[in-house]
Design an enzyme around this catalytic site. Structure first.
Site, PDB file in Angstrom:
ATOM      1  N   HIS A 370       0.608  -1.215   0.302  1.00 49.64           N
ATOM      2  CA  HIS A 370      -0.371  -0.178   0.317  1.00 49.64           C
ATOM      3  C   HIS A 370       1.461   1.784   0.446  1.00 49.64           C
ATOM      4  CE1 HIS A 370      -4.104  -1.913   0.545  1.00 49.64           C
ATOM      5  NE2 HIS A 370      -3.025  -2.866   1.227  1.00 49.64           N
ATOM      6  N   LYS A 562      -8.696  13.535   4.300  1.00 44.57           N
ATOM      7  CA  LYS A 562      -7.721  12.160   4.555  1.00 44.57           C
ATOM      8  C   LYS A 562      -6.275  12.774   5.656  1.00 44.57           C
ATOM      9  CE  LYS A 562      -6.642  14.247   0.352  1.00 44.57           C
ATOM     10  NZ  LYS A 562      -6.368  12.339  -0.337  1.00 44.57           N
ATOM     11  N   ARG A 563      -6.117  11.167   6.137  1.00 48.53           N
ATOM     12  CA  ARG A 563      -4.976  12.135   7.054  1.00 48.53           C
ATOM     13  C   ARG A 563      -4.639  13.260   6.850  1.00 48.53           C
ATOM     14  NH1 ARG A 563      -4.638   7.961  11.541  1.00 48.53           N
ATOM     15  NH2 ARG A 563      -2.843   9.042  12.480  1.00 48.53           N
ATOM     16  N   LYS A 568       0.615  14.447   1.629  1.00 48.63           N
ATOM     17  CA  LYS A 568      -0.776  14.804   0.395  1.00 48.63           C
ATOM     18  C   LYS A 568      -0.931  16.367   0.945  1.00 48.63           C
ATOM     19  CE  LYS A 568      -2.503  10.489   2.864  1.00 48.63           C
ATOM     20  NZ  LYS A 568      -3.412   9.766   2.250  1.00 48.63           N
ATOM     21  N   THR A 670      -8.427   6.928  -2.064  1.00 47.48           N
ATOM     22  CA  THR A 670      -9.878   5.942  -1.869  1.00 47.48           C
ATOM     23  C   THR A 670     -10.947   7.026  -2.233  1.00 47.48           C
ATOM     24  OG1 THR A 670     -10.026   5.511   0.060  1.00 47.48           O
ATOM     25  CG2 THR A 670      -9.191   3.843  -2.052  1.00 47.48           C
ATOM     26  N   LYS A 674     -14.482   8.293  -3.916  1.00 45.07           N
ATOM     27  CA  LYS A 674     -15.861   8.029  -3.239  1.00 45.07           C
ATOM     28  C   LYS A 674     -16.586   9.960  -3.792  1.00 45.07           C
ATOM     29  CE  LYS A 674     -13.941   5.745   0.778  1.00 45.07           C
ATOM     30  NZ  LYS A 674     -13.947   5.554   2.109  1.00 45.07           N
TER      31      LYS A 674
HETATM   32  C1  Z16 Z   1      -2.297   3.819   4.578  1.00 44.52           C
HETATM   33  O1  Z16 Z   1      -3.426   3.759   5.084  1.00 44.52           O
HETATM   34  C2  Z16 Z   1      -2.270   3.620   3.371  1.00 44.52           C
HETATM   35  C3  Z16 Z   1      -1.029   2.566   3.383  1.00 44.52           C
HETATM   36  C4  Z16 Z   1      -0.446   2.424   4.545  1.00 44.52           C
HETATM   37  O2  Z16 Z   1       1.359   2.143   3.479  1.00 44.52           O
HETATM   38  C5  Z16 Z   1      -0.613   2.595   5.596  1.00 44.52           C
HETATM   39  C6  Z16 Z   1      -2.059   3.025   5.946  1.00 44.52           C
HETATM   40 CL1  Z16 Z   1      -2.670   2.803   7.402  1.00 44.52          CL
HETATM   41  C7  Z16 Z   1      -2.940   3.854   2.314  1.00 44.52           C
HETATM   42  C8  Z16 Z   1      -2.582   4.803   0.918  1.00 44.52           C
HETATM   43  O3  Z16 Z   1      -1.906   5.953   1.800  1.00 44.52           O
HETATM   44  C9  Z16 Z   1      -3.687   4.824   0.176  1.00 44.52           C
HETATM   45  O4  Z16 Z   1      -3.209   5.067  -0.976  1.00 44.52           O
HETATM   46  C10 Z16 Z   1      -4.435   3.728  -0.257  1.00 44.52           C
HETATM   47  O5  Z16 Z   1      -5.432   4.250  -1.009  1.00 44.52           O
HETATM   48  C11 Z16 Z   1      -4.834   2.723   1.067  1.00 44.52           C
HETATM   49  O6  Z16 Z   1      -3.367   2.656   1.722  1.00 44.52           O
HETATM   50  C12 Z16 Z   1      -5.405   1.291   0.603  1.00 44.52           C
HETATM   51  O7  Z16 Z   1      -5.189   0.648  -0.443  1.00 44.52           O
END
Ligand code: Z16
Length: 828
Positions: A370, A562-563, A568, A670, A674
Site C-alpha cells: 500500500h 484524508k490523514r 498529501k 480512495t 467516493k
Molecule cells: C494506509 O492507509 C495506506 C498506506 C499505508 O502504507 C498505510 C496506511 Cl494506514 C493507504 C495509502 O496511503 C492510500 O494511497 C491507499 O489508497 C490506501 O492505503 C488503500 O490502499
C-alpha cells in the site's frame, strides 16, 4: 475469466418484513433484551432494541451461510488486516438487508426519527485511514458477491483516538467505542486460542537421531474471538469479521497464583490484556515498538490456528488439500509474520519436511503493498525479533538462506551486491528483518493498489524480485463500496438514480454510465444540482454545530479529507487560501466565486509538522472568517474528529475534491473515488488512482495539474531548489513571509514558521513550491467552470456517470481472477 454473478434484482428473504412486524420485534426486545418499557426507554435503549430486532435477520443469514460453506467445503479467502475502519453498522445492515424503509417507518410510528437513533452508535474506528477503510469495503463486497471469506483482525479496546481542538491545536482523547457493549458482536468462547511469545529454543534429537527444534515459550496468552456479522447487499450471504481480544491465559497464571503471587499474576493479566488494548495511530510510519510486533504475531497466530482447526475438521491430518481450500491475503506487511508462523506450525508441530511446508506456504499467501514511502516500510531489529519470537527468527534465517542460495545465487552467481539487496536480513550495525522482502518471497502474488503504484512497486521497490519472478506481480486498483458511499450516505441522489437509470447500480456500478445520456438535459441538471444544494445545506448545519462557523450553501464547497501528511500536501491547499486572501486584501474587488474550504484530518500524535499544519490552518481560518474585508468570499473550516461518520455527511456535499499529493507518493487514494462518485470535481495531480479517474471521466471533467511521476524524478535528479521559487515568485515569497509574522497569531510571531522552514531550509521534500503555480491555475479553472451553471452541472454528473470502475466489487473480482481463484457460493 469467471464472472461472479451478483443477485442484484433478487429480493432478500427479509424484504417481506414490513414495518408492523419490525415494530413487534423492536418492542419485544425493548422488553425482553433491554428490560425497559416504551414510556421510559432512552434513545439509547430504543437504538439497542432496534439493533436486536435487526440481528434476528442478521443471525438467520449468518447461520445459513455458515451451514452452506461447511456443507460445500468451499475454498475461502482469509483477509488478514491489522485494521478495519467499519464506521457505524446500523443503517448499513438495514440497507443491506433491504429493511431500511420498513425500519424508518416502524420507528416513526413508534415516535422516533431513525436518524436520531443512528446517532446513538459510536463509530467502529479500528483503523487509521485508507488501508483500514479498504478492508471494510472489501468485506462488504465479498459478502455481497457471495464469496466465502473471513476477515481476521484485532479487537482493540480503543480504536483511533478522538480528536479535539484546543486553541487550534489537536488534542487526542481515547476512543472507547464499546464501553457499554456493542450490539453487533458475538463472543465465541468455544473458539479461544492460546499463543506463545518470548522464551528460548532448544535443539533436541528424536529416537531416529533427527534434529528437532523445541520452543520453550516465556509467556502464553489467550486469544478470545469476537465475531461481527458482515451482511451482503440484498444477497443471502452473511460473512464474518473475526477479531481477537487478548487475555491472560488461565493455564499460565495458575502456578503464580497458587504460590501466593496474586499481585504478580494480576500484573501478568494486565500485560496480556495490553496486547489488544489500543490501535497504533501512525498510518505511514513504523515505530518499531515491541508491543506492535506482539500485536501482529498475536492475531496472526490466533487466526492461523483458527483456519487450521476448521480445515482439520473436514480433512483430518491430510495437509494435501490445504492450499486448495485456503488463501490468505496479507493487507500490507503488517501480518507478514504469518508466513514464518505457518512454517513453524507445519515443520515443528506437524513434523512436515521443510520443502513440503514451504511449498504450501508459497501457495497460500498473497501480499498487497500500500505504500512506497521508505518510513512506512516495516523492518524489525533482529535483536528484538529474537527476544519476542526466537523460533520465528531461526525460520526466517532458513527461508533467507535457501532463497539466497537457490534463487539469487543461481540467477546472479557470486553477485554479493544482489544478495545484499535481496536479503530478508538487512546487515548493518543493527541488523534488521525486512518484512516487505519476506512478504514477496513467501507469497505467490504481490499487488499494488493502482496502475501507477503497481508499476512503481515493480520498477523502484522490488526490481530484482521482478527479475526472479515476473509472474508474481500484478495490479488491483482499489475501489469503494457504493452501498455505503452512495446509496446510504446520499439518499437524495440515490433515489434520483433509481428513477433515472433503474435500481441495479448498487451491485452493477457501470450502470451509472446511463446517466451520461442525461448530462445535457437542463431538467436533469437542475435536479442534480438541487440535490447537491440540499446536501450542502445539511452540511452547513453540521459545520455550524461543530465549529460555530456560518457558511453559505451557495458557495463552492471545496473539500480535502484524508490523514494529515506532508505528502498529501494540505499545506499546498493552505498556501493557495493565503494567496486568495492576500489578493482580496490587495484588491478589495477581487473577483472570485465564494468558496468554503473544508478540511478533515487527524495527525499522528507524534508527527510534529503535521500538527503544526493543523494549527496553521485553524489560525488562518480564524483570521479569514472574521475579516469583514473578505466579504464572505472565503471561509475556512477544519472539522474536528474526522471519521467515517463525518465523511458520510461531507462527501455528498462536495463540489470540489482535493487530491493533491506529490506524484508517486499516494499509492491509490480512495476518498478521490467516493467524492467523484457523489459528483465532486477533482483538483488533482497525476498520482495513484487519480490517473485512472482522469481516464474514466475525461479531461473536461477534472482539473489536473502539477508534475508527473517522471517529472518529479527528473527534477530531483537535476537538483530541486525550493528557494528559487521563493525568490522568483513574489506571491510565494509574500505568503511564506506572512506566516512568520504575528498576523495570524497576534502577539506571537513565528508560531506558524515551521511550514516556511520545512519548505525552505527543509528543502521542501514534497515539492510544494514546484507545484504551487500549477495548482493555483487549476483552482482558477475551477472558479471559471463554476460560473457556467449548466457546464458545471454537466461535469458533476459526468463524474458520477463515469466512475463505475471504482466499485470495490470490481476490485474483488480482480482479486478473484488474478489472485484468489475463488468461486461464489450461493446461499438460500
Ligand atoms: C494506509 O492507509 C495506506 C498506506 C499505508 O502504507 C498505510 C496506511 Cl494506514 C493507504 C495509502 O496511503 C492510500 O494511497 C491507499 O489508497 C490506501 O492505503 C488503500 O490502499
Amino acid at each position: 475469466m469467471t464472472k461472479t454473478k451478483i443477485s442484484s434484482s433478487s429480493t432478500p428473504a427479509t424484504a417481506s418484513l414490513n414495518a408492523e412486524q419490525l415494530k413487534e420485534r423492536i418492542i419485544r426486545h425493548l422488553h425482553a433484551t433491554l428490560g425497559t418499557d416504551i414510556n421510559k426507554a432512552s434513545p439509547q435503549a430504543w437504538w439497542r432494541a432496534t439493533c436486536a430486532a435487526i440481528n434476528e435477520s442478521v443471525f438467520d443469514g449468518l447461520r445459513t451461510t455458515q451451514r452452506e460453506h461447511y456443507q460445500q467445503d468451499t475454498r475461502a479467502v482469509h483477509y488478514f488486516s491489522l485494521e478495519y475502519l467499519m464506521g457505524r453498522l446500523f443503517s448499513n445492515n438495514l440497507h443491506n438487508l433491504g429493511l431500511y424503509q420498513s425500519a424508518k417507518q416502524a420507528l416513526a410510528e413508534l415516535g422516533h426519527d431513525i436518524a436520531d437513533l443512528e446517532d446513538q452508535e459510536e463509530d467502529m474506528a479500528l483503523g487509521n485511514g485508507g488501508l483500514g477503510r479498504l478492508a471494510a469495503c472489501f468485506i462488504d463486497s465479498l459478502a455481497t458477491m457471495n464469496l466465502p471469506a473471513v476477515g481476521y483482525g484485532i479487537h482493540y479496546e480503543h480504536g483511533l483516538f478522538q480528536q479535539e481542538f484546543q486553541a487550534g491545536r489537536q488534542i487526542e482523547r481515547p476512543d472507547s467505542w464499546r464501553e457499554y457493549g456493542n450490539p453487533w458482536e458475538i463472543c465465541r468462547p468455544e473458539s479461544v486460542q492460546e499463543i506463545s511469545v518470548y522464551g528460548y529454543v532448544e535443539t533436541v534429537y528424536d529416537l531416529q537421531g533427527r534434529m528437532k527444534k523445541v520452543w520453550h515459550p516465556g509467556r502464553i496468552i489467550k486469544g478470545v474471538p469476537w465475531d461481527i456479522p458482515v451482511v451482503g447487499y440484498h444477497g443471502s450471504s452473511v460473512n464474518v469479521l473475526r477479531l481477537w481480544e487478548s487475555r491472560a491465559s488461565d493455564f499460565f497464571n495458575w502456578d503464580v497464583f497458587n504460590s501466593g503471587g496474586y499481585v504478580d499474576a494480576s500484573r501478568e493479566n494486565i500485560e496480556a490484556e495490553t496486547i489488544s488494548k489500543v490501535l497504533y495511530p501512525n498510518d505511514e510510519t513504523e515505530a518499531g515498538k515491541e508491543l506492535r510486533l506482539i500485536q501482529q504475531y498475536f492475531f496472526c497466530s490466533c487466526s492461523l490456528k483458527d483456519i487450521i482447526r476448521r480445515y482439520k475438521r473436514a480433512h483430518g491430518d491430510d495437509w494435501s488439500k490445504f492450499p486448495e481450500q485456503v488463501v490468505i491475503q496479507l493487507n500490507d506487511t503488517h501480518p507478514a509474520v504469518a508466513i514464518p508462523e505457518l512454517m513453524r506450525i507445519l515443520v515443528d508441530r506437524a513434523d512436515m519436511h521443510w520443502d513440503e511446508a514451504w511449498g504450501i506456504c508459497q501457495q497460500v499467501f498473497a501480499y498487497t503493498n500500500h505504500t512506497l514511502l521508505p518510513e512506512a516500510l516495516e523492518s524489525w531489529s533482529v535483536r528484538m525479533f529474537e527476544k519476542v519470537l526466537p523460533r520465528h527468527l531461526e525460520i526466517i534465517y532458513e527461508i533467507n538462506r535457501r532463497f539466497l542460495l537457490e534463487q539469487v545465487d543461481v540467477r546472479w552467481p557470486g553477485d554479493n551486491d544482489k544478495k545484499r539487496k535481496l536479503s530478508i536480513i538487512e546487515e548493518g550495525h543493527e541488523p534488521m528483518v525486512r518484512m516487505g522482502h519476506l512478504s514477496v518471497v513467501g507469497s505467490f502474488r504481490v499487488n499494488g493498489v493502482a496502475e501507477v503504484h503497481s508499476k512503481l512497486v515493480q520498477s523502484d521497490l522490488f526490481p530484482e524480485m521482478v527479475a526472479l519472478w515476473p509472474e508474481k506481480f500484478t495490479n488491483v486498483t482499489n475501489g469503494v463500496t457504493p452501498r455505503r458511499w452512495l446509496k446510504a450516505c446520499n439518499p437524495r441522489l440515490s433515489s434520483m438514480l433509481d428513477r433515472l437509470i433503474g435500481s441495479d447500480w448498487p451491485t452493477d456500478l457501470k450502470q451509472l454510465s446511463k446517466l451520461a445520456a442525461h448530462a445535457d438535459d437542463p431538467k436533469v441538471q437542475d435536479d442534480f444540482m438541487a440535490i447537491k444544494q440540499q446536501n450542502k445545506a445539511d452540511l452547513a448545519k453540521v459545520i455550524q454545530d461543530l465549529t460555530g462557523v456560518a457558511v453559505d450553501p451557495a458557495a463552492i464547497f471545496d473539500i480535502q479529507i484524508k490523514r494529515l501528511h506532508e505528502y498529501k500536501r494540505q499545506h499546498l491547499n493552505l498556501l493557495h487560501i493565503l494567496a486568495l486572501y492576500r489578493r482580496i486584501l490587495q484588491n478589495p474587488d477581487y473577483d472570485m466565486v465564494p468558496r468554503v474550504f473544508i478540511f478533515g484530518a487527524k495527525a499522528a500524535p507524534g508527527y510534529k509538522l503535521a500538527k503544526e499544519i493543523i494549527y496553521a490552518i485553524n489560525k488562518v481560518a480564524e483570521k479569514i472568517n472574521h475579516d469583514k474585508r473578505v466579504k464572505d468570499r472565503i471561509k475556512v473550516v477544519f472539522m474536528p474528529n474526522y471519521r467515517v461518520t463525518l465523511a458520510e455527511k461531507m462527501i455528498p456535499a462536495a463540489d470540489v475534491s482535493e487530491q493533491i499529493s506529490t506524484a508517486g507518493k499516494e499509492a491509490s487514494g480512495t476518498g478521490n473515488m467516493k467524492l467523484a462518485l457523489n459528483g465532486a470535481i477533482t483538483v488533482g495531480t497525476l498520482d495513484g488512482a487519480n490517473i485512472e479517474i482522469a481516464e474514466e471521466v475525461g479531461e473536461d471533467n477534472i482539473a489536473i495539474f502539477g508534475l508527473t511521476v517522471d517529472e518529479v524524478k527528473a527534477l530531483r535528479q537535476s537538483g530541486y531548489h525550493s528557494r528559487d521559487y521563493y525568490h522568483n515568485n513574489p506571491e510565494i515569497k509574500a505568503i511564506l513571509d506572512w506566516l512568520e509574522t504575528d498576523y495570524f497569531t497576534p502577539g506571537k510571531p513565528g508560531e506558524l514558521a515551521a511550514i516556511k522552514h520545512s519548505l525552505l531550509e527543509g528543502g521542501d521534500p514534497y515539492l510544494v513550491l514546484a507545484d504551487f503555480e500549477g495548482y493555483q491555475a487549476a483552482q482558477q479553472q475551477i472558479d471559471g467552470w463554476y460560473r457556467d451553471k449548466a457546464g458545471w452541472a454537466k461535469k458533476a454528473m459526468m463524474n458520477t456517470a463515469c466512475v463505475g470502475k471504482f466499485t470495490s466489487d470490481r476490485s474483488i473480482q480482480d482479486y478473484v481472477d488474478r489472485v484468489w481463484q475463488l468461486t461464489p457460493c450461493k446461499v438460500d
